[in-house]
Design an enzyme around this catalytic site. Structure first.
Site, short mmCIF file in Angstrom:
data_model
loop_
_atom_site.label_atom_id
_atom_site.label_comp_id
_atom_site.label_asym_id
_atom_site.label_seq_id
_atom_site.Cartn_x
_atom_site.Cartn_y
_atom_site.Cartn_z
N ASP A 61 1.04 -1.26 0.39
CA ASP A 61 0.47 -0.16 0.06
C ASP A 61 1.31 1.38 -0.01
O ASP A 61 2.38 1.13 0.98
CB ASP A 61 -1.19 0.18 1.09
CG ASP A 61 -0.22 -0.44 2.40
OD1 ASP A 61 0.77 -0.21 2.56
OD2 ASP A 61 -0.80 -0.40 3.66
N ASN A 124 -7.71 -2.46 13.76
CA ASN A 124 -8.42 -2.74 13.84
C ASN A 124 -8.87 -3.97 13.18
O ASN A 124 -9.75 -4.33 12.95
CB ASN A 124 -9.49 -2.01 13.76
CG ASN A 124 -8.67 -1.18 11.16
OD1 ASN A 124 -8.13 -1.69 11.43
ND2 ASN A 124 -9.64 -0.05 10.95
N GLU A 131 -9.37 -1.81 5.98
CA GLU A 131 -10.64 -1.26 6.29
C GLU A 131 -11.89 -2.53 6.50
O GLU A 131 -12.36 -2.51 5.40
CB GLU A 131 -11.12 0.21 6.36
CG GLU A 131 -9.52 0.79 6.62
CD GLU A 131 -8.92 1.01 7.25
OE1 GLU A 131 -8.44 0.31 8.37
OE2 GLU A 131 -8.14 2.18 7.77
#
Ligand code: GLP
Length: 222
Positions: A61, A124, A131
């Site tokens: 990324d 997370n 995400e």
């Protein structure tokens, strides 16, 4: 999925580095998928001296809007923490780009696919910048960062306002197509590893998809 629990950051880094060394010794022209973040730094330190002359790399990324020379770009991070210390050829280093992100998957395919993908995990549960969401996203694309990720990553910037809100990330499909995965997690991710130990796969915990990968090793400090 194999979960290996170790006692320290050093032990985690040494084991992850050992798996990468074995991969490159077995196949000197390996294609590696690489990750940024504080967790893999110790792994990268242990790869210095290894022959990367025939290795190709694809990073997971990159932030949108940061030039390669920006001290917080992932390109800069990789230069600082690995590439400037090894004999990799510049042309063999690949990053996803804001322009035509979808072409990244074709490029990976043309290189023969990723032999070994190193991963970290977000607090997370994200992998790359995939995400938590209602669905798993397949390919490399522009993503909006979760508020919790912006907050987590603010520690590297002078001001939270400077943290990019979007990034380009390999997709879950891109990651799942890699032949071998090594995920490193320090003790600050123990809550995620505990979730991963449950046999539940959900896009709300993106790393849980790794249950379906045929060769995934998680090395975690616990
Ligand atoms: C970023 C990266 C992830 C990385 C995560 C964890 O969000 N996009 O690929 O796994 O940070 O970073 P750290 O290792 O610093 O906790």
């Amino acid at each position: 999925m194999k979960i290996i629990k170790v006692k320290s950051y050093e032990e985690m880094s040494a084991l992850a580095a050992k798996l990468i060394v074995e991969q490159i010794k077995e196949k000197p022209n390996s294609v590696l998928g690489l990750a940024t973040g504080s967790t893999p730094i110790g792994t990268y330190e242990r790869l210095v001296g290894l022959d990367f002359s025939r290795v190709k790399t694809f990073n997971l990324d990159e932030y949108c809007g940061l030039k390669r020379g920006h001290s917080q770009s992932y390109y800069y991070f990789m230069m600082e923490n690995l590439f400037s210390h090894i004999n990799i050829k510049k042309n063999n280093i690949n990053f996803p780009t804001e322009k035509n992100p979808e072409k990244y998957d074709d490029k990976i395919t043309r290189a023969g696919g990723i032999d070994l993908q190193l991963l970290g995990v977000g607090s997370n549960g994200h992998i790359g910048f995939n995400e938590p969401d209602d669905v798993f996203h397949n390919l490399t694309r522009i993503v909006k960062l979760a508020d919790s990720t912006v907050k987590d990553n603010a520690r590297f910037f002078d001001n939270i306002k400077d943290v990019p809100k979007t990034a380009i990330s390999m997709g879950i499909g891109t990651i799942m197509a890699t032949r071998k995965i090594v995920l490193v997690a320090d003790k600050n991710k123990a809550h995620i590893i505990k979730e991963l130990e449950k046999p539940v796969v959900s896009p709300q915990l993106p790393c849980s998809i790794l249950h379906y990968h045929p060769d995934c090793t998680i090395i975690c400090v616990m």
